[in-house]
Design an enzyme around this catalytic site. Structure first.
Site, mmCIF file in Angstrom:
data_model
loop_
_atom_site.group_PDB
_atom_site.id
_atom_site.type_symbol
_atom_site.label_atom_id
_atom_site.label_comp_id
_atom_site.label_asym_id
_atom_site.label_seq_id
_atom_site.Cartn_x
_atom_site.Cartn_y
_atom_site.Cartn_z
ATOM 1 N N GLY A 158 0.872 -1.169 0.000
ATOM 2 C CA GLY A 158 0.000 0.000 0.000
ATOM 3 C C GLY A 158 0.902 1.209 0.000
ATOM 4 N N VAL A 180 2.881 -5.883 3.019
ATOM 5 C CA VAL A 180 2.240 -6.960 3.774
ATOM 6 C C VAL A 180 2.883 -8.278 3.359
ATOM 7 C CG1 VAL A 180 0.086 -8.151 4.277
ATOM 8 C CG2 VAL A 180 0.074 -5.676 3.946
ATOM 9 N N ASP A 225 -11.839 3.854 6.734
ATOM 10 C CA ASP A 225 -11.052 3.586 5.526
ATOM 11 C C ASP A 225 -11.623 2.378 4.785
ATOM 12 O OD1 ASP A 225 -9.089 4.171 3.701
ATOM 13 O OD2 ASP A 225 -7.498 3.141 4.792
HETATM 14 N N1 LIG Z 1 -4.521 -9.900 6.549
HETATM 15 C C1 LIG Z 1 -4.194 -10.067 5.256
HETATM 16 N N2 LIG Z 1 -4.208 -11.297 4.691
HETATM 17 C C2 LIG Z 1 -3.886 -11.465 3.381
HETATM 18 N N3 LIG Z 1 -3.536 -10.453 2.542
HETATM 19 C C3 LIG Z 1 -3.500 -9.199 3.040
HETATM 20 C C4 LIG Z 1 -3.819 -8.932 4.410
HETATM 21 N N4 LIG Z 1 -3.725 -7.601 4.607
HETATM 22 C C5 LIG Z 1 -3.353 -7.072 3.434
HETATM 23 N N5 LIG Z 1 -3.214 -8.015 2.491
HETATM 24 C C6 LIG Z 1 -2.808 -7.817 1.063
HETATM 25 O O1 LIG Z 1 -1.821 -6.810 1.014
HETATM 26 C C7 LIG Z 1 -2.253 -5.747 0.142
HETATM 27 C C8 LIG Z 1 -1.701 -4.440 0.649
HETATM 28 O O2 LIG Z 1 -2.346 -4.088 1.825
HETATM 29 P P1 LIG Z 1 -2.148 -2.670 2.492
HETATM 30 O O3 LIG Z 1 -3.138 -2.541 3.595
HETATM 31 O O4 LIG Z 1 -0.705 -2.486 2.848
HETATM 32 O O5 LIG Z 1 -2.432 -1.645 1.324
HETATM 33 P P2 LIG Z 1 -3.780 -0.982 0.829
HETATM 34 O O6 LIG Z 1 -4.941 -1.682 1.473
HETATM 35 O O7 LIG Z 1 -3.731 -0.935 -0.645
HETATM 36 O O8 LIG Z 1 -3.658 0.477 1.340
HETATM 37 P P3 LIG Z 1 -3.873 1.071 2.832
HETATM 38 O O9 LIG Z 1 -2.500 1.088 3.470
HETATM 39 O O10 LIG Z 1 -4.399 2.419 2.575
HETATM 40 O O11 LIG Z 1 -4.824 0.161 3.555
HETATM 41 C C9 LIG Z 1 -3.784 -5.852 0.137
HETATM 42 O O12 LIG Z 1 -4.347 -5.336 -1.030
HETATM 43 C C10 LIG Z 1 -3.976 -7.365 0.232
HETATM 44 O O13 LIG Z 1 -3.903 -7.931 -1.058
#
Ligand SMILES: Nc1ncnc2c1ncn2[C@@H]1O[C@H](COP(=O)(O)OP(=O)(O)OP(=O)(O)O)[C@@H](O)[C@H]1O
Ligand SMILES: [Mg+2]
Length: 289
Positions: A31, A36, A142
């Site tokens: 993100g 992640v 969010d």
């Molecule tokens: N608990 C989880 N289990 C599996 N995949 C996850 C998990 N959390 C996040 N992800 C994956 O990692 C990606 C990036 O997540 P992240 O929250 O860092 O970014 P984002 O959702 O695009 O932005 P933001 O930081 O604004 O939430 C997600 O789109 C998802 O595919």
């Protein structure tokens, strides 16, 4: 003699950005400023998702925000990604989360819209999770497709609860940050009004619209214009939806927060709409221009 086999044997890559307790470390996604990873947590003895945040120069602030995120422990619902632990590693705060094996709704929608009835049923489950959040006097703030993770059965899990805390409330107070993720912001988040559970209902209405249409309602290269467009025109509700569902979408995305239904009402109305016979939906929905 009993032989204990470990459920997951993984080595630790030499340049892993994760603390030593984690084995493996496949990058699941990124993100803005975050990464992640999927990993095996030797302390919790399970596979988890570890989210790393940007380094904060103030370590005490980092520790405080991580502790605050852990305070969200009181949330417990099958539609919410649970936060299992958190900490600080090489100046970067991190969260250990339940791993959702599947893909995010945003990844799913990049392949096209969802069929109408499953989309409505999926959003009903997210509304139920939000009802739980709101019943604890908390607001997610969010709700967006990348924060809705779909498991192998297509069941949704709302993630990143408390991330606004980890970002030091920046999303809500810093204009640059607000314009970074403008697509699902409620009008009152743009004009600095008081924020309550209705901001989540607005965002969820836009998520449902996008799930049905396959495209973001307020989008464009110019983020400022995209953000402000919602103050000029209400979202376009697809033709071909049953009348009650179309009306629900209109009130969920009403400009005035007080006119939006509660998450409980949304859950009930969406669950009812998901049970309508297919003939009630003109499937496939006509494409919108
Ligand atoms: N608990 C989880 N289990 C599996 N995949 C996850 C998990 N959390 C996040 N992800 C994956 O990692 C990606 C990036 O997540 P992240 O929250 O860092 O970014 P984002 O959702 O695009 O932005 P933001 O930081 O604004 O939430 C997600 O789109 C998802 O595919
Ligand atoms: Mg996220």
């Amino acid at each position: 003699m009993v032989t204990v086999t470990r459920p997951y044997v993984a080595f630790r890559p030499p340049n892993s950005p994760l603390p030593v307790r984690f084995r493996g470390g496949e990058l699941l996604g990124r993100g803005p400023g975050t990464e992640v990873y999927r990993a095996y947590d030797q302390e919790l003895r399970r596979e988890v998702a570890v989210k790393l945040f940007p380094a904060d120069p103030d370590p005490i602030a980092c520790r405080r925000v991580a502790d605050e995120a852990l305070a969200l422990d009181r949330l417990n619902h099958r539609g919410l990604v649970s936060v299992l632990d958190g900490g600080l590693h090489r100046s970067r705060p991190y969260l250990v989360m339940q791993l959702v094996p599947g893909q995010s709704l945003s990844a799913r929608l990049s392949a096209g819209p969802l069929p109408a009835r499953p989309a409505v049923a999926m959003v009903a489950l997210v509304a139920d999770a939000l009802a739980h959040v709101h019943s604890r006097a908390l607001v997610h703030r969010d709700v967006k497709p990348s924060n809705i993770l779909l498991d192998q059965y297509g069941l949704p899990y709302l993630s990143d609860f408390g991330i606004a805390l980890l970002s030091g409330q920046a999303r809500l107070t810093d204009v640059g940050e607000v314009l970074g993720t403008p697509a699902y912001l409620a009008p009152e988040q743009l004009v600095g009004g008081p924020l309550g559970p209705a901001v989540d209902i607005y965002a969820l209405g836009l998520v449902l619209l996008e799930s049905l249409s396959g495209r973001r309602e307020y989008d464009g290269a110019n983020k400022m214009q995209a953000a402000l467009a919602r103050l000029d025109r209400p979202p376009r509700v697809p033709e071909g939806l049953p009348g009650q569902l179309a009306e629900l979408l209109r009130v969920m995305t009403h400009r005035v927060p007080g006119r939006r239904p509660t998450a409980v009402i949304c859950t009930q109305a969406l669950a009812r709409a998901s049970r309508l016979p297919s003939a009630a939906y003109q499937l496939p929905l006509p494409r919108q221009g």
